[in-house]
Design a protein around this motif. Structure first.
Motif, PDB file in Angstrom:
ATOM      1  N   GLY A   1       0.773  -1.235   0.000  1.00  0.00           N
ATOM      2  CA  GLY A   1       0.000   0.000   0.000  1.00  0.00           C
ATOM      3  C   GLY A   1       0.801   1.279   0.000  1.00  0.00           C
ATOM      4  O   GLY A   1       0.320   2.312  -0.466  1.00  0.00           O
ATOM      5  N   HIS A   2       2.036   1.249   0.502  1.00  0.00           N
ATOM      6  CA  HIS A   2       2.715   2.517   0.748  1.00  0.00           C
ATOM      7  C   HIS A   2       4.110   2.638   0.163  1.00  0.00           C
ATOM      8  O   HIS A   2       4.597   3.753  -0.018  1.00  0.00           O
TER       9      HIS A   2
ATOM     10  N   HIS B   1       4.612   0.691  -7.200  1.00  0.00           N
ATOM     11  CA  HIS B   1       3.581   1.723  -7.290  1.00  0.00           C
ATOM     12  C   HIS B   1       2.687   1.493  -8.507  1.00  0.00           C
ATOM     13  O   HIS B   1       1.464   1.542  -8.418  1.00  0.00           O
TER      14      HIS B   1
ATOM     15  N   HIS C   1      -1.159   0.363  -8.331  1.00  0.00           N
ATOM     16  CA  HIS C   1      -1.754   1.697  -8.475  1.00  0.00           C
ATOM     17  C   HIS C   1      -3.265   1.739  -8.254  1.00  0.00           C
ATOM     18  O   HIS C   1      -3.763   2.487  -7.408  1.00  0.00           O
TER      19      HIS C   1
ATOM     20  N   HIS D   1      -5.423   3.474  -5.042  1.00  0.00           N
ATOM     21  CA  HIS D   1      -6.473   4.491  -5.151  1.00  0.00           C
ATOM     22  C   HIS D   1      -7.779   3.977  -4.559  1.00  0.00           C
ATOM     23  O   HIS D   1      -8.498   4.691  -3.871  1.00  0.00           O
TER      24      HIS D   1
ATOM     25  N   PHE E   1      -5.415   4.690   0.091  1.00  0.00           N
ATOM     26  CA  PHE E   1      -4.048   5.002   0.524  1.00  0.00           C
ATOM     27  C   PHE E   1      -3.585   6.265  -0.194  1.00  0.00           C
ATOM     28  O   PHE E   1      -3.942   6.475  -1.358  1.00  0.00           O
ATOM     29  N   PRO E   2      -2.767   7.081   0.474  1.00  0.00           N
ATOM     30  CA  PRO E   2      -2.142   8.189  -0.251  1.00  0.00           C
ATOM     31  C   PRO E   2      -1.242   7.582  -1.325  1.00  0.00           C
ATOM     32  O   PRO E   2      -0.360   6.790  -1.012  1.00  0.00           O
ATOM     33  N   CYS E   3      -1.502   7.879  -2.607  1.00  0.00           N
ATOM     34  CA  CYS E   3      -0.841   7.114  -3.671  1.00  0.00           C
ATOM     35  C   CYS E   3       0.342   7.881  -4.253  1.00  0.00           C
ATOM     36  O   CYS E   3       1.413   7.350  -4.416  1.00  0.00           O
ATOM     37  N   HIS E   4       0.145   9.108  -4.658  1.00  0.00           N
ATOM     38  CA  HIS E   4       1.263   9.885  -5.194  1.00  0.00           C
ATOM     39  C   HIS E   4       0.961  11.372  -5.067  1.00  0.00           C
ATOM     40  O   HIS E   4      -0.079  11.739  -4.563  1.00  0.00           O
TER      41      HIS E   4
ATOM     42  N   ARG F   1       1.442  12.995   4.025  1.00  0.00           N
ATOM     43  CA  ARG F   1       0.140  12.314   4.040  1.00  0.00           C
ATOM     44  C   ARG F   1       0.275  10.892   4.562  1.00  0.00           C
ATOM     45  O   ARG F   1      -0.588  10.398   5.281  1.00  0.00           O
ATOM     46  N   GLN F   2       1.369  10.217   4.188  1.00  0.00           N
ATOM     47  CA  GLN F   2       1.542   8.840   4.666  1.00  0.00           C
ATOM     48  C   GLN F   2       1.734   8.793   6.179  1.00  0.00           C
ATOM     49  O   GLN F   2       1.190   7.921   6.853  1.00  0.00           O
TER      50      GLN F   2
END
Lengths: 59, 263
Positions: A36-37, A44, A48, A52, A56-59, B174-175
């Motif tokens: 996830g991170h 990633h 991907h 989303h 999760f905070p993706c990019h 954010r993480q």
């Protein structure tokens, strides 16, 4: 997971079970971090859409 | 214990993947069309610009916003840019049918993330059992709902699920906020569920509130290129799919735990 078996059957102490509980928890958190991170480009891209779709905070 | 977790995680992951392709993936693909510029929010339809003065104005405004993104949020934009240029699958699926490789990877990673959740849940079952609590399907369901709250719902209060094309604050910040919120929410729910003393409930309230008192990192302004309706539908569906999949995960994991299968 022998320790956990005996702990379950005996309903034993938390201290006795702590080792395997922590190990299983650590595996889960590590897996979650990698899937996830972690920000390797390959990971990633592969993860991907799931990232989303899981919030999760993706990019 | 581990094999029960793997089985529950796989089953819930497959349910989540099914719901994902039903509800969420079409919105991701639509979001990427706006992200890549293939579609433009508020763009006047070709050849009808004279009929839609307000739409054309809005499109011009949108273009100005685009310029503002580049100026006001260079870091976030650059960050999004580098990742997206690396997406070999980025828009490959458009118009050419489903992108099998991309979709199989999504299934695989969805299963993987639910297996990860299952390990965390089952570690919790182990701790509860060692403290003399019975864990069956009903308790599993409650744990699953708690896990959903900790790992999806509470983080989403500060960091809503991002449609591709969203521009957000620094990823690292954010993480950090995400992990802290997940951890504190999980701790808060455990204190609520298993605490016996009044101070435990006070502490639970503090743990649940703290991340939101501090607040998630944001840019302080909005730079999304996709229509708000699309982003809203995406966020709602992500949270809905997560609720169903987590409920299934908790129930299945609790079921296997109570039967002692796979220990």
């Amino acid at each position: 997971m022998k320790t956990m078996t005996s702990v379950k059957t005996l309903s034993g102490s938390l201290a006795q079970a702590a080792g395997s509980i922590m190990a299983v928890m650590a595996i889960g958190v590590t897996l979650m971090f990698v899937a996830g991170h972690a920000q390797s480009a390959t990971l990633h891209d592969a993860a991907h859409d799931m990232r989303h779709a899981t919030g999760f905070p993706c990019h | 214990m581990v094999s029960g977790a793997v089985f529950a995680g796989c089953a819930a992951g497959l349910i989540a993947a099914l719901l994902h392709f039903w509800f969420v993936q079409p919105l991701i693909l639509a979001g990427e069309q706006f992200e890549s510029g293939e579609r433009v929010h508020f763009a006047a339809p070709a050849g009808h610009a004279h009929d839609h003065g307000t739409a054309a104005d809005a499109a011009a405004e949108g273009a100005a916003d685009g310029a503002a993104v580049a100026q006001a949020a260079p870091d976030a934009e650059a960050e999004a840019g580098h990742d997206h240029s690396a997406h070999e699958h980025g828009t490959a699926g458009h118009g050419t049918g489903p992108d099998i490789k991309r979709d199989l990877l999504t299934v695989a990673f969805t299963v993987l993330i639910y297996v990860a959740y299952a390990f965390i849940l089952v570690a919790g079952f182990g701790a509860a059992t060692a403290m003399g609590q019975r864990v069956g399907p009903l308790q599993g369901l409650l744990w699953g709902l708690g896990g959903y709250a900790a790992f999806q719902l509470a983080p989403a209060l500060g960091l809503p699920p991002e449609l591709p094309g969203s521009v957000a604050a620094d990823l690292g910040a954010r993480q950090v906020w995400w992990w802290a919120t997940a951890g504190l929410t999980a701790a808060g729910f455990l204190l609520l569920g298993y605490g016996r003393k009044p101070w435990a409930f006070v502490l639970a309230g503090a743990a649940l509130a703290l991340p939101h008192v501090i607040g998630a990192p944001t840019l302080g302004d909005y730079f999304g290129v996709a229509p708000p309706e699309l982003a809203a539908a995406f966020a709602a569906r992500v949270l809905g799919v997560g609720l169903l999949a987590w409920a299934a995960l908790g129930w299945i994991a609790g079921h296997f735990w109570s039967r002692g299968d796979g220990v």
